[in-house]
Design a protein around this motif. Structure first.
Motif, mmCIF file in Angstrom:
data_model
loop_
_atom_site.group_PDB
_atom_site.id
_atom_site.type_symbol
_atom_site.label_atom_id
_atom_site.label_comp_id
_atom_site.label_asym_id
_atom_site.label_seq_id
_atom_site.Cartn_x
_atom_site.Cartn_y
_atom_site.Cartn_z
ATOM 1 N N GLU A 1 -46.972 22.882 -3.460
ATOM 2 C CA GLU A 1 -46.921 23.442 -4.539
ATOM 3 C C GLU A 1 -48.296 24.354 -5.154
ATOM 4 O O GLU A 1 -48.107 25.399 -5.689
ATOM 5 C CB GLU A 1 -46.483 22.248 -5.968
ATOM 6 C CG GLU A 1 -45.033 21.843 -5.861
ATOM 7 C CD GLU A 1 -43.888 22.972 -6.214
ATOM 8 O OE1 GLU A 1 -44.333 23.773 -7.150
ATOM 9 O OE2 GLU A 1 -43.180 23.263 -5.279
ATOM 10 N N ARG B 1 -47.689 32.909 -5.018
ATOM 11 C CA ARG B 1 -47.014 33.510 -6.007
ATOM 12 C C ARG B 1 -47.917 34.332 -6.599
ATOM 13 O O ARG B 1 -47.502 35.587 -7.100
ATOM 14 C CB ARG B 1 -46.387 32.601 -6.813
ATOM 15 C CG ARG B 1 -45.532 33.105 -8.054
ATOM 16 C CD ARG B 1 -44.954 31.980 -8.856
ATOM 17 N NE ARG B 1 -43.982 31.089 -8.151
ATOM 18 C CZ ARG B 1 -44.146 29.941 -7.760
ATOM 19 N NH1 ARG B 1 -45.071 29.276 -8.055
ATOM 20 N NH2 ARG B 1 -43.365 29.016 -6.911
ATOM 21 N N GLY C 1 -45.886 25.885 2.085
ATOM 22 C CA GLY C 1 -46.129 26.568 1.072
ATOM 23 C C GLY C 1 -45.981 28.123 0.921
ATOM 24 O O GLY C 1 -46.410 28.703 0.185
ATOM 25 N N CYS C 2 -45.083 28.562 2.002
ATOM 26 C CA CYS C 2 -45.017 30.208 2.254
ATOM 27 C C CYS C 2 -43.518 30.408 1.763
ATOM 28 O O CYS C 2 -42.725 29.679 1.871
ATOM 29 C CB CYS C 2 -45.199 30.429 3.569
ATOM 30 S SG CYS C 2 -46.683 30.014 4.399
ATOM 31 N N PRO C 3 -43.494 31.732 1.549
ATOM 32 C CA PRO C 3 -41.918 32.319 1.269
ATOM 33 C C PRO C 3 -41.133 32.287 2.503
ATOM 34 O O PRO C 3 -41.617 31.981 3.718
ATOM 35 C CB PRO C 3 -42.274 33.801 0.912
ATOM 36 C CG PRO C 3 -43.839 33.869 0.467
ATOM 37 C CD PRO C 3 -44.268 32.746 1.133
ATOM 38 N N ARG D 1 -48.208 27.051 -3.122
ATOM 39 C CA ARG D 1 -47.219 28.104 -3.442
ATOM 40 C C ARG D 1 -47.690 28.980 -4.811
ATOM 41 O O ARG D 1 -47.402 29.826 -4.883
ATOM 42 C CB ARG D 1 -45.808 27.406 -3.665
ATOM 43 C CG ARG D 1 -45.000 26.884 -2.498
ATOM 44 C CD ARG D 1 -44.085 25.597 -2.862
ATOM 45 N NE ARG D 1 -43.064 25.988 -4.039
ATOM 46 C CZ ARG D 1 -42.189 26.649 -3.946
ATOM 47 N NH1 ARG D 1 -41.439 27.234 -2.821
ATOM 48 N NH2 ARG D 1 -41.252 26.972 -5.007
ATOM 49 N N TRP E 1 -38.853 38.759 1.392
ATOM 50 C CA TRP E 1 -38.962 36.929 1.168
ATOM 51 C C TRP E 1 -39.234 36.523 -0.089
ATOM 52 O O TRP E 1 -39.855 37.406 -1.079
ATOM 53 C CB TRP E 1 -39.888 36.498 2.210
ATOM 54 C CG TRP E 1 -39.588 36.702 3.777
ATOM 55 C CD1 TRP E 1 -38.702 37.674 4.297
ATOM 56 C CD2 TRP E 1 -40.226 36.154 4.749
ATOM 57 N NE1 TRP E 1 -38.656 37.666 5.433
ATOM 58 C CE2 TRP E 1 -39.574 36.721 6.099
ATOM 59 C CE3 TRP E 1 -40.965 35.165 5.054
ATOM 60 C CZ2 TRP E 1 -40.078 36.128 7.237
ATOM 61 C CZ3 TRP E 1 -41.614 34.594 6.222
ATOM 62 C CH2 TRP E 1 -40.865 35.062 7.264
ATOM 63 N N HIS E 2 -38.880 35.243 -0.333
ATOM 64 C CA HIS E 2 -39.126 34.751 -1.808
ATOM 65 C C HIS E 2 -39.489 33.121 -1.802
ATOM 66 O O HIS E 2 -39.158 32.660 -0.632
ATOM 67 C CB HIS E 2 -37.672 34.755 -2.693
ATOM 68 C CG HIS E 2 -37.174 36.272 -2.774
ATOM 69 N ND1 HIS E 2 -36.354 36.844 -1.816
ATOM 70 C CD2 HIS E 2 -37.436 37.193 -3.853
ATOM 71 C CE1 HIS E 2 -36.067 37.896 -2.417
ATOM 72 N NE2 HIS E 2 -36.773 38.329 -3.404
ATOM 73 N N LEU E 3 -39.850 32.807 -2.704
ATOM 74 C CA LEU E 3 -40.273 31.512 -2.764
ATOM 75 C C LEU E 3 -39.437 30.683 -3.333
ATOM 76 O O LEU E 3 -38.918 30.767 -4.436
ATOM 77 C CB LEU E 3 -41.603 31.053 -3.532
ATOM 78 C CG LEU E 3 -42.992 31.485 -3.063
ATOM 79 C CD1 LEU E 3 -44.044 31.815 -4.066
ATOM 80 C CD2 LEU E 3 -43.367 30.545 -2.009
ATOM 81 N N PRO F 1 -34.208 33.945 -4.012
ATOM 82 C CA PRO F 1 -35.092 33.132 -4.708
ATOM 83 C C PRO F 1 -34.258 31.827 -5.352
ATOM 84 O O PRO F 1 -34.972 30.759 -5.477
ATOM 85 C CB PRO F 1 -35.756 34.031 -5.919
ATOM 86 C CG PRO F 1 -34.654 35.043 -5.952
ATOM 87 C CD PRO F 1 -33.951 35.317 -4.493
ATOM 88 N N GLY G 1 -41.301 26.270 4.005
ATOM 89 C CA GLY G 1 -41.534 25.813 2.782
ATOM 90 C C GLY G 1 -42.455 24.635 2.628
ATOM 91 O O GLY G 1 -43.176 24.399 1.842
ATOM 92 N N SER H 1 -44.639 39.170 3.274
ATOM 93 C CA SER H 1 -43.387 38.409 2.869
ATOM 94 C C SER H 1 -42.794 39.307 1.774
ATOM 95 O O SER H 1 -41.501 39.543 1.684
ATOM 96 C CB SER H 1 -43.678 37.137 2.281
ATOM 97 O OG SER H 1 -44.226 36.134 3.207
#
Length: 836
Positions: A44, A51, A359-361, A47, A289-291, A366, A356, A284
């Protein structure tokens, strides 16, 4: 990585592509070394950092890290006592220090908006004093400045003078000897750092000096005339002194750097992480790409997810998959034809889970959700080893045994072609037993299989779901569309037929397969066709529902427009009525004031008074209706801070920042300014927009209501206008002219010449208190003679002395029954109304 025998999922290749955006080798190495984080909290935290870096990229203001490099070797050398860094090392160190200063400035100015980045930058050293000294010592090109020290400045000035002296002397000697025919050519050259003349070998004795060699042909010798030797020696000595001074400066700088070497070395991991994660964020964001949501425990839900490596290599042209599991789902059995996408789908799930955990997209929508698996354990591919005599089945069993020992209840287990490579009956039984065991030893197990016992077990076991890919029923080409809760047929015979296998062999194969198996495959294909038909019907129904929804929304919008037009028309009519009533009232008051007090005019005067009362009632009704209209506008909906509103008085849109005064007052940000206004001044729409459409809709509605006949606008104020005409007939001037015996002059002596007030209003502006009271006394007398029911006294506010004196006078006046300040509609606090 969680797999122990190489990169089975090719995660390293994904990292190689993500690392290409890094600004330095440090950042690239950080990305290539990314591994799943050990805790949910660490994931987290990363991330949050990624973000914010994506947000900077989207705002087109990424962190500039061009000056970053791996300075570890320089710093280790500088920490050795007595070491001296070379001059060409310092420009890169200076750029690194400038980067630290810029990042520190970003943390101080924007840290509140980007707290995660600010937390990372807290570990970056700044060293401002060392940076200032480097800026004073080196120029923008990285060269040592002449004024780095006073000593260096003096030495370099002397050196330039000495070099110019040598050059002038050499040029003069070259011209002299060339004129005498001693030189091969009229120029000066360098040998061993000294300026020499190219002398013909036969004229060597005519040039006195030192020999510095000859040409390869032997025809030219290079002589340094004695006149240049001493000047050249002075230049060489000054150069040596300059080198010693430069060395002293560099030794001093290195000693100062030595005091910061440890904190600068400690900064490098933070800078590497910043560069690496910015590379991941940039790549990303460009790839879409998304988180997703990351949960400690929960179902896997991937919407329109891509295989990361395929998506990056094909520039987003890969086919996305959607897989939505429930909380109780612990195993998924993927079946279907070969080359249909089963293994790719399984790798897609594993790679996205690894991204994931890092901690990457991920390449998914989303609103997707990834559980934080404790490990990703995979057995994919052909693990046979011919040198060790390991077969495919043995290799699979050895690998699965390792996975069994590594599963801890929270892992993601990926098993490819479970139970193959041996007898189908035994393989199917072993596959079912293993999957039953993994139900209690893994958070989620995904396997591919062609075995009917495995698919049957999945259909009958709670927490296990079938999923499949299929071929198009018409073309027999892969659809690459994943279907949950439907087992897939292997389609081996169709694939063999598509690849050109002989028909006789295919026919024999169908005989050997047997009727029940063929019927099962045919049933699955019919299910596929039926599912496609239902999907098409569903899409058509959704399209119709969308169209109906749009039409409903349009009708609602039109109804809102009609209501808006109606409110605006009501407001306009009310305003016109109010204006007209006000004008009529003023004219009536003037006529009443102008009426004589003679007995024969009293009847008309009473009629006018009654008409005036009717005007007052009309005004009150108008005001009440306008209040109700305002209340309707206010009650259109609740207003909240941050809502976009239209300010009618300004004719502009703004953002509601706050409601004050019990919700009746509002503050609105319009452009760069903030205005205060009343709540009823705010609308949720622009009344100027689509005005023509509103008018047409209103006319159409009126046409429909009246059956094709538009109603005429009712005549307003008939009784008031009649009363006004009657009043004008009996105005003072007309009355006096019509009196018997009058010929344009008032009759009746003094009674006909009484000075009545021409208005019910007395303006006392500009009067002193004593003068104002005298005027007020006379005005009240005339008003009483005219039988006015009330009068208005305009005194203003000012210092308050005048209105206090007026009120004190009225308090003792015998005819003043009541007095009060006027309402805002009547003139406000600057006017007093006196009732007799």
């Amino acid at each position: 990585m969680d797999d122990q025998r190489g990169d089975i999922l090719e995660f390293g290749k994904v990292l190689e592509i993500l690392a290409r955006e890094a600004a330095s080798g440090l950042g690239r190495d950080f990305v290539l070394a990314l591994r799943p984080l050990g805790s949910f909290e660490d994931a987290e935290e990363r991330r949050a950092l990624v973000r914010e870096l994506i947000r900077l990229h989207e705002e087109d203001r990424p962190l500039a890290l061009a000056g970053l490099f791996d300075a570890g070797e320089f710093l280790r050398y500088a920490r050795v006592e007595g070491s001296v860094l070379e001059e060409d090392h310092w420009p890169r160190l200076r750029a690194l220090l400038q980067l630290g200063a810029e990042l520190t400035a970003f943390r101080e100015t924007s840290g509140g908006d980007f707290p995660a980045i600010a937390g990372l930058l807290a570990g970056v050293a700044e060293c401002p004093e060392l940076l200032k000294r480097l800026e004073r010592t080196f120029d923008e090109d990285g060269a040592l400045r002449d004024d780095a020290t006073q000593e260096l400045f003096t030495l370099r000035r002397r050196l330039r003078d000495a070099e110019r002296n040598v050059s002038r002397t050499a040029a003069r000697l070259a011209a002299d000897h060339h004129g005498r025919g001693d030189l091969q050519d009229n120029f000066v050259t360098l040998r061993n750092g000294r300026q020499v003349l190219p002398v013909k070998a036969g004229h060597r004795g005519r040039v006195k000096g030192l020999l510095h060699g000859s040409s390869s042909s032997g025809e030219t010798v290079y002589m340094e005339p004695f006149e240049l030797v001493e000047a050249g020696n002075e230049v060489e000595e000054l150069r040596n002194e300059e080198r010693r001074e430069v060395h002293r400066i560099l030794r001093s700088l290195t000693a100062e750097l030595r005091g910061h070497a440890e904190e600068l070395a400690a900064s490098l991991p933070f800078l590497a992480e910043l560069d690496g994660l910015q590379s991941v964020a940039r790549k990303s964001a460009r790839a879409g790409w998304h988180l997703p949501s990351l949960v400690r425990k929960g179902p896997l839900r991937l919407f329109q997810a891509h295989h990361p490596l395929l998506q990056l290599r094909t520039d987003g042209q890969s086919i996305p998959l959607t897989i939505i599991l429930e909380r109780e789902d612990r195993c998924v059995v993927l079946s279907g034809p070969n080359a249909g996408g089963k293994t790719t789908a399984m790798k897609m799930i594993g790679l996205n889970a690894l991204l994931g955990r890092c901690g990457c997209p991920v390449p998914a929508f989303p609103d997707s959700q990834l559980p934080f698996f404790s490990a990703v354990l995979a057995d994919i591919g052909d693990p046979q080893d011919l040198e060790e005599g390991v077969s495919t089945f043995s290799g699979h069993m050895s690998r699965i045994a390792d996975l069994w020992r590594g599963a801890d209840g929270e892992a993601l287990v990926l098993l490819d072609e479970l139970g193959t490579g041996t007898d189908p009956v035994e393989g199917g039984a072993l596959a079912v037993a293993l999957l039953e065991g993994f139900l209690g030893r893994a958070a989620l197990t995904v396997t591919t299989s062609h075995l009917a016992p495995v698919k049957s077990w999945a259909e009958q076991t709670p927490g296990v779901r079938n999923a499949s890919f299929s071929l198009d029923p018409r073309t027999h080409e892969p659809t690459f569309r994943l279907r949950l809760d439907v087992p897939g047929a292997s389609e081996a015979l169709h694939i063999a037929e598509r690849e050109g296998l002989a028909g006789s062999i295919l026919g024999r194969a169908r005989e050997l397969v047997g009727e029940p198996q063929l019927k099962m495959g045919e049933m699955l294909r019919r299910l596929e066709e039926r599912e496609q038909e239902l999907a098409a019907a569903l899409r058509e129904a959704e399209a119709r529902a969308k169209t109906l929804g749009e039409q409903e929304q349009l009708l609602r919008a039109r109804a809102d427009l009609l209501r808006t037009e109606r409110r605006e028309l009501r407001a306009k009519v009310l305003q016109e009525q109010g204006t007209e009533a006000k004008e009529l009232r003023e004219r009536l008051e003037r006529l009443i004031a102008e009426l004589p007090s003679e007995e024969d005019a009293r009847r008309r005067k009473e009629a006018l008074v009654q008409a005036r009362e009717e005007v007052l009632r009309a005004q009150e009704l108008n005001a009440a209706e306008r209040r109700r209209l305002a209340e309707e506008q206010v009650e259109r909906g609740e207003l909240t801070a941050g809502q976009r509103v239209f300010v009618r008085s300004l004719g502009q849109w703004g953002e509601l920042t706050a409601l004050e005064g019990g919700g009746e007052d509002a503050r609105v940000a319009v452009g760069q300014m903030e205005v205060r206004t009343r709540r009823e001044d705010l609308l949720a729409h622009d009344p100027r927009e689509r005005r023509e459409e509103q008018r047409e809709q209103s006319e159409d509605l009126e046409w429909a209501v009246t059956g094709g006949k538009k109603r005429k606008r009712p005549k307003k104020g008939r009784r008031l206008k009649k009363a006004l005409r009657e009043a004008e007939e009996y105005s003072p001037a007309a009355y006096l002219l019509r009196r018997p015996g009058s010929q344009g002059q008032p009759a009746g002596g003094a009674a006909g010449r009484v000075a009545l007030p021409a208005s019910m209003l007395l303006d006392l502006h500009g009067f002193r208190v004593d003068e104002a009271l005298a005027e007020l006394d006379k005005f009240l007398d005339r008003a009483l003679l005219a039988d006015f029911p009330y009068v208005k006294i305009c005194h203003g506010t000012g210092t308050g002395r005048l209105y206090k004196a007026v009120h004190e006078y009225l308090r003792t006046h015998p005819a003043a029954r009541k007095y009060r300040f006027a309402t805002p509609d009547e003139g406000g606090g600057g006017v007093t109304i006196v009732e007799f």
